[in-house]
Design a protein around this motif. Structure first.
Motif, PDB file in Angstrom:
ATOM      1  N   GLY A  18       0.789  -1.214   0.000  1.00 35.61           N
ATOM      2  CA  GLY A  18       0.000   0.000   0.000  1.00 35.61           C
ATOM      3  C   GLY A  18       0.826   1.272   0.000  1.00 35.61           C
ATOM      4  O   GLY A  18       0.315   2.359   0.298  1.00 35.61           O
ATOM      5  N   GLY A  19       2.117   1.158  -0.315  1.00 36.11           N
ATOM      6  CA  GLY A  19       2.966   2.332  -0.370  1.00 36.11           C
ATOM      7  C   GLY A  19       3.451   2.822   0.975  1.00 36.11           C
ATOM      8  O   GLY A  19       4.115   3.866   1.059  1.00 36.11           O
ATOM      9  N   ARG A  20       3.158   2.099   2.055  1.00 33.33           N
ATOM     10  CA  ARG A  20       3.615   2.511   3.379  1.00 33.33           C
ATOM     11  C   ARG A  20       5.057   2.052   3.598  1.00 33.33           C
ATOM     12  O   ARG A  20       5.554   1.161   2.914  1.00 33.33           O
ATOM     13  CB  ARG A  20       2.717   1.928   4.464  1.00 33.33           C
ATOM     14  N   HIS A  21       5.716   2.638   4.570  1.00 32.81           N
ATOM     15  CA  HIS A  21       7.061   2.209   4.908  1.00 32.81           C
ATOM     16  C   HIS A  21       7.339   2.475   6.381  1.00 32.81           C
ATOM     17  O   HIS A  21       6.655   3.274   7.021  1.00 32.81           O
ATOM     18  CB  HIS A  21       8.113   2.901   4.032  1.00 32.81           C
ATOM     19  N   ILE A  22       8.342   1.773   6.875  1.00 31.34           N
ATOM     20  CA  ILE A  22       8.791   1.938   8.259  1.00 31.34           C
ATOM     21  C   ILE A  22      10.235   2.426   8.228  1.00 31.34           C
ATOM     22  O   ILE A  22      11.100   1.795   7.608  1.00 31.34           O
ATOM     23  CB  ILE A  22       8.706   0.617   9.036  1.00 31.34           C
ATOM     24  N   ALA A  23      10.485   3.540   8.869  1.00 34.63           N
ATOM     25  CA  ALA A  23      11.848   4.071   8.978  1.00 34.63           C
ATOM     26  C   ALA A  23      12.489   3.471  10.217  1.00 34.63           C
ATOM     27  O   ALA A  23      12.352   3.985  11.325  1.00 34.63           O
ATOM     28  CB  ALA A  23      11.823   5.594   9.057  1.00 34.63           C
ATOM     29  N   ALA A  24      13.190   2.340  10.047  1.00 30.75           N
ATOM     30  CA  ALA A  24      13.730   1.600  11.189  1.00 30.75           C
ATOM     31  C   ALA A  24      15.006   2.227  11.738  1.00 30.75           C
ATOM     32  O   ALA A  24      15.255   2.170  12.949  1.00 30.75           O
ATOM     33  CB  ALA A  24      13.992   0.153  10.794  1.00 30.75           C
ATOM     34  N   VAL A  25      15.832   2.785  10.869  1.00 34.34           N
ATOM     35  CA  VAL A  25      17.056   3.490  11.271  1.00 34.34           C
ATOM     36  C   VAL A  25      17.151   4.749  10.418  1.00 34.34           C
ATOM     37  O   VAL A  25      16.926   4.699   9.207  1.00 34.34           O
ATOM     38  CB  VAL A  25      18.323   2.630  11.067  1.00 34.34           C
ATOM     39  N   SER A  26      17.484   5.878  11.046  1.00 37.80           N
ATOM     40  CA  SER A  26      17.551   7.139  10.316  1.00 37.80           C
ATOM     41  C   SER A  26      18.850   7.879  10.629  1.00 37.80           C
ATOM     42  O   SER A  26      19.130   8.207  11.790  1.00 37.80           O
ATOM     43  CB  SER A  26      16.357   8.046  10.678  1.00 37.80           C
ATOM     44  N   ASP A  27      19.657   8.078   9.615  1.00 37.58           N
ATOM     45  CA  ASP A  27      20.817   8.976   9.670  1.00 37.58           C
ATOM     46  C   ASP A  27      21.791   8.658  10.803  1.00 37.58           C
ATOM     47  O   ASP A  27      22.279   9.560  11.491  1.00 37.58           O
ATOM     48  CB  ASP A  27      20.349  10.430   9.786  1.00 37.58           C
ATOM     49  N   ALA A  28      22.097   7.387  10.996  1.00 37.51           N
ATOM     50  CA  ALA A  28      23.069   7.004  12.039  1.00 37.51           C
ATOM     51  C   ALA A  28      24.488   7.243  11.550  1.00 37.51           C
ATOM     52  O   ALA A  28      24.857   6.829  10.442  1.00 37.51           O
ATOM     53  CB  ALA A  28      22.883   5.540  12.414  1.00 37.51           C
ATOM     54  N   SER A  29      25.284   7.917  12.369  1.00 40.20           N
ATOM     55  CA  SER A  29      26.680   8.192  12.023  1.00 40.20           C
ATOM     56  C   SER A  29      27.560   7.968  13.251  1.00 40.20           C
ATOM     57  O   SER A  29      27.243   8.455  14.338  1.00 40.20           O
ATOM     58  CB  SER A  29      26.852   9.639  11.539  1.00 40.20           C
ATOM     59  N   PHE A  30      28.643   7.227  13.077  1.00 37.85           N
ATOM     60  CA  PHE A  30      29.621   7.037  14.147  1.00 37.85           C
ATOM     61  C   PHE A  30      30.867   6.381  13.566  1.00 37.85           C
ATOM     62  O   PHE A  30      30.826   5.781  12.494  1.00 37.85           O
ATOM     63  CB  PHE A  30      29.066   6.178  15.294  1.00 37.85           C
ATOM     64  N   ASP A  31      31.984   6.506  14.267  1.00 35.22           N
ATOM     65  CA  ASP A  31      33.223   5.807  13.949  1.00 35.22           C
ATOM     66  C   ASP A  31      33.539   4.850  15.095  1.00 35.22           C
ATOM     67  O   ASP A  31      33.157   5.086  16.243  1.00 35.22           O
ATOM     68  CB  ASP A  31      34.388   6.779  13.780  1.00 35.22           C
ATOM     69  N   LEU A  32      34.259   3.795  14.761  1.00 42.68           N
ATOM     70  CA  LEU A  32      34.654   2.814  15.764  1.00 42.68           C
ATOM     71  C   LEU A  32      36.123   2.482  15.529  1.00 42.68           C
ATOM     72  O   LEU A  32      36.504   2.045  14.436  1.00 42.68           O
ATOM     73  CB  LEU A  32      33.782   1.558  15.642  1.00 42.68           C
ATOM     74  N   ALA A  33      36.931   2.730  16.532  1.00 44.84           N
ATOM     75  CA  ALA A  33      38.380   2.594  16.391  1.00 44.84           C
ATOM     76  C   ALA A  33      38.861   1.226  16.861  1.00 44.84           C
ATOM     77  O   ALA A  33      38.182   0.522  17.617  1.00 44.84           O
ATOM     78  CB  ALA A  33      39.081   3.684  17.202  1.00 44.84           C
ATOM     79  N   ALA A  34      40.052   0.856  16.417  1.00 41.38           N
ATOM     80  CA  ALA A  34      40.690  -0.360  16.908  1.00 41.38           C
ATOM     81  C   ALA A  34      40.911  -0.236  18.410  1.00 41.38           C
ATOM     82  O   ALA A  34      41.299   0.814  18.916  1.00 41.38           O
ATOM     83  CB  ALA A  34      42.025  -0.574  16.198  1.00 41.38           C
ATOM     84  N   GLY A  35      40.613  -1.309  19.129  1.00 41.55           N
ATOM     85  CA  GLY A  35      40.773  -1.311  20.581  1.00 41.55           C
ATOM     86  C   GLY A  35      39.632  -0.677  21.341  1.00 41.55           C
ATOM     87  O   GLY A  35      39.709  -0.528  22.555  1.00 41.55           O
TER      88      GLY A  35
END
Length: 314
Positions: A18-35
Protein backbone atom coordinates in the motif's frame (compact mmCIF):
# COMPACT_ATOMS: atom_id res chain seq x y z
CA UNK A 1 44.79 6.26 12.43
CA UNK A 2 41.73 5.42 10.32
CA UNK A 3 38.75 3.91 12.16
CA UNK A 4 38.01 0.21 11.76
CA UNK A 5 34.40 1.11 10.89
CA UNK A 6 33.09 4.47 9.67
CA UNK A 7 29.30 4.86 9.42
CA UNK A 8 27.74 7.94 7.84
CA UNK A 9 24.02 8.71 7.54
CA UNK A 10 23.02 5.05 7.64
CA UNK A 11 19.27 4.70 7.11
CA UNK A 12 17.10 1.60 6.73
CA UNK A 13 13.54 1.68 5.45
CA UNK A 14 11.18 -1.26 5.10
CA UNK A 15 8.69 -0.92 2.25
CA UNK A 16 5.22 -2.28 3.04
CA UNK A 17 2.11 -2.93 1.01
CA UNK A 18 0.00 0.00 0.00
CA UNK A 19 2.97 2.33 -0.37
CA UNK A 20 3.61 2.51 3.38
CA UNK A 21 7.06 2.21 4.91
CA UNK A 22 8.79 1.94 8.26
CA UNK A 23 11.85 4.07 8.98
CA UNK A 24 13.73 1.60 11.19
CA UNK A 25 17.06 3.49 11.27
CA UNK A 26 17.55 7.14 10.32
CA UNK A 27 20.82 8.98 9.67
CA UNK A 28 23.07 7.00 12.04
CA UNK A 29 26.68 8.19 12.02
CA UNK A 30 29.62 7.04 14.15
CA UNK A 31 33.22 5.81 13.95
CA UNK A 32 34.65 2.81 15.76
CA UNK A 33 38.38 2.59 16.39
CA UNK A 34 40.69 -0.36 16.91
CA UNK A 35 40.77 -1.31 20.58
CA UNK A 36 37.43 0.38 21.27
CA UNK A 37 34.07 -0.90 22.50
CA UNK A 38 31.00 1.15 21.56
CA UNK A 39 27.81 0.10 23.35
CA UNK A 40 24.60 0.78 21.40
CA UNK A 41 21.71 0.87 23.87
CA UNK A 42 17.98 1.60 23.85
CA UNK A 43 14.57 0.01 24.32
CA UNK A 44 13.37 -2.91 22.21
CA UNK A 45 12.30 -1.92 18.73
CA UNK A 46 14.46 1.20 18.50
CA UNK A 47 16.49 -0.09 15.53
CA UNK A 48 19.67 -1.45 17.14
CA UNK A 49 19.51 -4.93 15.65
CA UNK A 50 18.37 -3.60 12.27
CA UNK A 51 21.50 -1.47 12.17
CA UNK A 52 23.67 -4.53 12.88
CA UNK A 53 21.87 -6.55 10.19
CA UNK A 54 22.44 -3.74 7.68
CA UNK A 55 26.18 -3.84 8.34
CA UNK A 56 26.27 -7.55 7.43
CA UNK A 57 23.84 -7.46 4.50
CA UNK A 58 21.33 -9.60 6.39
CA UNK A 59 18.22 -7.48 5.86
CA UNK A 60 15.07 -8.87 4.19
CA UNK A 61 14.24 -8.14 0.56
CA UNK A 62 11.88 -5.25 1.32
CA UNK A 63 14.62 -3.25 3.07
CA UNK A 64 16.12 -0.16 1.45
CA UNK A 65 19.39 1.29 2.77
CA UNK A 66 21.11 4.63 2.35
CA UNK A 67 24.37 6.12 3.56
CA UNK A 68 27.74 4.40 3.89
CA UNK A 69 29.42 1.97 6.29
CA UNK A 70 33.07 1.44 5.38
CA UNK A 71 35.48 -1.18 6.72
CA UNK A 72 38.87 -1.79 5.11
CA UNK A 73 37.79 0.13 2.00
CA UNK A 74 34.57 -1.89 1.55
CA UNK A 75 31.21 -0.15 1.79
CA UNK A 76 29.09 -2.75 3.57
CA UNK A 77 25.84 -1.18 2.40
CA UNK A 78 26.61 -1.37 -1.31
CA UNK A 79 28.74 -4.55 -1.39
CA UNK A 80 27.29 -7.50 -3.30
CA UNK A 81 26.46 -10.81 -1.67
CA UNK A 82 29.59 -12.51 -3.02
CA UNK A 83 31.83 -9.90 -1.39
CA UNK A 84 29.92 -10.04 1.89
CA UNK A 85 29.99 -13.84 2.02
CA UNK A 86 33.63 -14.34 0.98
CA UNK A 87 35.50 -11.38 2.41
CA UNK A 88 33.35 -9.72 5.09
CA UNK A 89 31.31 -12.12 7.22
CA UNK A 90 33.53 -13.92 9.69
CA UNK A 91 36.74 -12.48 8.25
CA UNK A 92 36.34 -8.73 8.62
CA UNK A 93 33.16 -8.71 10.69
CA UNK A 94 32.19 -11.36 13.24
CA UNK A 95 28.65 -11.65 14.60
CA UNK A 96 27.23 -12.82 17.89
CA UNK A 97 23.57 -13.06 16.80
CA UNK A 98 20.57 -12.06 18.89
CA UNK A 99 18.85 -15.40 18.15
CA UNK A 100 21.70 -17.94 18.16
CA UNK A 101 19.49 -21.00 17.65
CA UNK A 102 18.49 -19.65 14.23
CA UNK A 103 22.17 -19.39 13.22
CA UNK A 104 23.15 -22.92 14.23
CA UNK A 105 22.56 -25.82 11.81
CA UNK A 106 20.20 -28.18 13.66
CA UNK A 107 21.78 -31.42 12.35
CA UNK A 108 25.35 -30.56 13.34
CA UNK A 109 26.95 -30.61 16.77
CA UNK A 110 28.59 -27.60 18.35
CA UNK A 111 31.96 -29.26 17.80
CA UNK A 112 31.23 -29.67 14.08
CA UNK A 113 30.25 -26.01 13.84
CA UNK A 114 33.49 -24.92 15.52
CA UNK A 115 35.74 -27.26 13.53
CA UNK A 116 34.26 -26.13 10.20
CA UNK A 117 34.67 -22.47 11.18
CA UNK A 118 38.25 -23.07 12.30
CA UNK A 119 39.12 -24.77 9.00
CA UNK A 120 37.51 -22.01 6.95
CA UNK A 121 38.78 -18.95 8.83
CA UNK A 122 42.09 -20.02 10.33
CA UNK A 123 43.25 -22.96 8.21
CA UNK A 124 43.67 -25.17 11.27
CA UNK A 125 44.90 -28.61 10.10
CA UNK A 126 42.64 -31.59 10.66
CA UNK A 127 44.99 -33.03 13.28
CA UNK A 128 44.59 -29.93 15.44
CA UNK A 129 40.88 -29.31 15.07
CA UNK A 130 39.71 -31.14 18.18
CA UNK A 131 42.00 -29.23 20.52
CA UNK A 132 41.36 -25.94 18.72
CA UNK A 133 37.58 -26.40 18.98
CA UNK A 134 37.85 -27.04 22.72
CA UNK A 135 40.02 -23.95 23.14
CA UNK A 136 37.53 -21.85 21.14
CA UNK A 137 34.68 -23.12 23.31
CA UNK A 138 36.61 -22.22 26.43
CA UNK A 139 36.97 -18.59 25.33
CA UNK A 140 33.19 -18.24 25.53
CA UNK A 141 32.79 -20.38 28.69
CA UNK A 142 31.01 -23.08 26.68
CA UNK A 143 31.22 -26.42 28.55
CA UNK A 144 33.53 -28.91 26.83
CA UNK A 145 31.12 -31.68 27.84
CA UNK A 146 28.44 -30.21 25.58
CA UNK A 147 30.52 -29.93 22.42
CA UNK A 148 28.98 -33.08 20.94
CA UNK A 149 25.43 -31.86 21.59
CA UNK A 150 23.10 -30.61 18.88
CA UNK A 151 21.52 -27.13 19.04
CA UNK A 152 18.14 -28.47 20.18
CA UNK A 153 19.84 -30.08 23.17
CA UNK A 154 21.16 -26.74 24.44
CA UNK A 155 19.52 -24.21 26.71
CA UNK A 156 19.16 -20.66 25.48
CA UNK A 157 22.20 -19.55 27.45
CA UNK A 158 24.28 -22.47 26.17
CA UNK A 159 23.32 -21.67 22.57
CA UNK A 160 24.32 -18.06 23.21
CA UNK A 161 27.76 -19.13 24.42
CA UNK A 162 28.18 -21.46 21.41
CA UNK A 163 27.39 -18.56 19.06
CA UNK A 164 29.86 -16.35 20.91
CA UNK A 165 32.57 -18.99 20.55
CA UNK A 166 31.93 -19.18 16.81
CA UNK A 167 32.04 -15.39 16.44
CA UNK A 168 35.42 -15.17 18.19
CA UNK A 169 37.12 -17.84 16.08
CA UNK A 170 38.31 -15.63 13.24
CA UNK A 171 39.50 -12.73 15.44
CA UNK A 172 37.78 -10.41 12.95
CA UNK A 173 38.81 -6.72 13.07
CA UNK A 174 35.20 -5.86 13.98
CA UNK A 175 32.87 -7.88 16.20
CA UNK A 176 29.14 -7.16 16.29
CA UNK A 177 27.69 -8.58 19.49
CA UNK A 178 23.89 -8.37 19.39
CA UNK A 179 22.55 -9.01 22.90
CA UNK A 180 25.40 -11.44 23.67
CA UNK A 181 24.41 -11.89 27.32
CA UNK A 182 20.77 -12.89 26.79
CA UNK A 183 19.82 -15.93 28.88
CA UNK A 184 22.99 -15.89 30.98
CA UNK A 185 23.21 -15.61 34.75
CA UNK A 186 25.13 -12.67 36.20
CA UNK A 187 28.41 -14.55 36.58
CA UNK A 188 28.33 -15.70 32.93
CA UNK A 189 27.29 -12.21 31.83
CA UNK A 190 30.43 -10.83 33.43
CA UNK A 191 32.65 -13.57 31.99
CA UNK A 192 31.21 -13.13 28.50
CA UNK A 193 31.53 -9.36 28.68
CA UNK A 194 35.12 -9.65 29.84
CA UNK A 195 36.01 -11.98 26.95
CA UNK A 196 34.46 -9.53 24.47
CA UNK A 197 36.50 -6.77 26.10
CA UNK A 198 39.65 -8.84 25.64
CA UNK A 199 38.77 -9.13 21.95
CA UNK A 200 38.78 -5.32 21.73
CA UNK A 201 41.92 -4.99 23.85
CA UNK A 202 43.70 -7.15 21.28
CA UNK A 203 43.45 -4.25 18.81
CA UNK A 204 40.03 -5.05 17.35
CA UNK A 205 36.77 -3.09 17.48
CA UNK A 206 33.60 -4.16 19.29
CA UNK A 207 30.06 -2.92 18.67
CA UNK A 208 28.04 -4.14 21.65
CA UNK A 209 24.28 -3.99 21.15
CA UNK A 210 22.60 -4.54 24.47
CA UNK A 211 19.76 -3.89 26.89
CA UNK A 212 22.13 -4.75 29.73
CA UNK A 213 23.45 -1.39 30.88
CA UNK A 214 25.45 -3.09 33.63
CA UNK A 215 27.40 -5.08 31.02
CA UNK A 216 27.84 -1.92 28.94
CA UNK A 217 29.20 -0.04 31.94
CA UNK A 218 31.61 -2.89 32.62
CA UNK A 219 33.34 -2.91 29.22
CA UNK A 220 32.33 0.03 26.99
CA UNK A 221 34.54 2.98 26.10
CA UNK A 222 31.65 4.96 24.62
CA UNK A 223 27.87 4.69 24.67
CA UNK A 224 25.49 5.50 21.82
CA UNK A 225 21.80 5.75 22.71
CA UNK A 226 19.12 4.99 20.10
CA UNK A 227 15.50 6.07 20.26
CA UNK A 228 12.89 5.54 17.53
CA UNK A 229 15.54 4.69 14.95
CA UNK A 230 17.87 7.62 15.67
CA UNK A 231 21.04 7.99 17.70
CA UNK A 232 20.17 10.69 20.25
CA UNK A 233 23.36 10.76 22.30
CA UNK A 234 26.96 9.57 22.06
CA UNK A 235 29.15 9.97 25.15
CA UNK A 236 32.24 8.53 26.84
CA UNK A 237 31.17 5.67 29.09
CA UNK A 238 32.72 7.09 32.23
CA UNK A 239 30.79 10.34 31.81
CA UNK A 240 27.59 8.59 30.77
CA UNK A 241 27.49 6.25 33.78
CA UNK A 242 29.18 8.64 36.19
CA UNK A 243 29.38 12.42 36.44
CA UNK A 244 27.82 14.51 34.95
CA UNK A 245 25.77 11.67 33.39
CA UNK A 246 23.72 11.61 30.18
CA UNK A 247 22.53 14.84 28.61
CA UNK A 248 19.49 13.56 26.70
CA UNK A 249 16.29 13.14 28.77
CA UNK A 250 15.70 9.68 27.31
CA UNK A 251 19.22 8.53 28.18
CA UNK A 252 18.78 9.81 31.73
CA UNK A 253 15.51 7.89 31.92
CA UNK A 254 17.23 4.65 30.87
CA UNK A 255 19.67 4.93 33.75
CA UNK A 256 17.01 6.01 36.24
CA UNK A 257 15.00 2.87 35.42
CA UNK A 258 17.78 0.57 36.68
CA UNK A 259 17.03 -1.23 39.97
CA UNK A 260 20.33 -0.09 41.46
CA UNK A 261 19.42 3.53 40.69
CA UNK A 262 15.96 5.12 41.00
CA UNK A 263 14.04 2.09 39.63
CA UNK A 264 11.68 4.60 37.99
CA UNK A 265 10.39 3.61 34.53
CA UNK A 266 10.18 6.09 31.67
CA UNK A 267 6.51 7.08 31.34
CA UNK A 268 4.61 6.14 28.20
CA UNK A 269 5.61 3.87 25.34
CA UNK A 270 7.99 4.28 22.39
CA UNK A 271 6.27 5.37 19.16
CA UNK A 272 5.59 2.99 16.30
CA UNK A 273 8.35 3.37 13.70
CA UNK A 274 5.71 3.49 10.99
CA UNK A 275 3.92 6.42 12.66
CA UNK A 276 6.59 8.65 14.16
CA UNK A 277 5.44 12.01 15.53
CA UNK A 278 6.57 15.23 13.91
CA UNK A 279 9.64 16.78 15.48
CA UNK A 280 11.38 15.06 18.38
CA UNK A 281 10.12 11.48 18.70
CA UNK A 282 10.70 11.51 22.48
CA UNK A 283 8.70 14.70 23.10
CA UNK A 284 5.40 12.90 24.00
CA UNK A 285 7.21 11.18 26.91
CA UNK A 286 9.46 14.06 27.94
CA UNK A 287 8.91 16.46 30.86
CA UNK A 288 11.02 19.11 29.11
CA UNK A 289 9.05 19.22 25.86
CA UNK A 290 8.18 22.67 24.50
CA UNK A 291 7.03 24.06 21.17
CA UNK A 292 10.65 23.94 20.03
CA UNK A 293 10.41 20.15 20.05
CA UNK A 294 8.11 20.30 17.03
CA UNK A 295 11.33 20.62 15.00
CA UNK A 296 13.52 17.48 14.80
CA UNK A 297 16.77 18.07 16.77
CA UNK A 298 20.08 17.33 15.06
CA UNK A 299 22.87 15.35 16.71
CA UNK A 300 25.32 18.11 17.58
CA UNK A 301 28.14 17.93 20.10
CA UNK A 302 27.08 14.39 20.94
CA UNK A 303 23.40 14.99 21.72
CA UNK A 304 20.18 15.48 19.75
CA UNK A 305 17.96 17.54 22.06
CA UNK A 306 16.72 21.16 22.08
CA UNK A 307 16.97 21.27 25.89
CA UNK A 308 20.03 19.17 26.67
CA UNK A 309 21.77 21.97 28.56
CA UNK A 310 18.82 22.91 30.77
CA UNK A 311 18.74 21.64 34.36
CA UNK A 312 16.25 18.83 34.97
CA UNK A 313 12.88 19.94 36.29
CA UNK A 314 11.96 19.04 39.81
Amino acid sequence: MSPVLSVRDLSVRFDLRGGRHIAAVSDASFDLAAGECLALVGESGCGKSVLASALLGLLPGNARTAGTAVIDGIDLLSADERTLARTVRGRRVGLVPQSPAAHLTPVRTVRAHLEETLRELTGTPRSGLRAAAEAAAGRASFPAGLLDHYPHELSGGQAQRAATALALVGDAPLLLADEPTTGLDRDLVDRTADELRRHADGGRALLLITHDLTAAERIADRVAVMYAGRIVEVAPADRFFGTPGPRHPYARGLLAALPERDFTPIPGMPPELGALPDGCAFAPRCDRATDACGTPPRLEDGVACHHSEEPARA
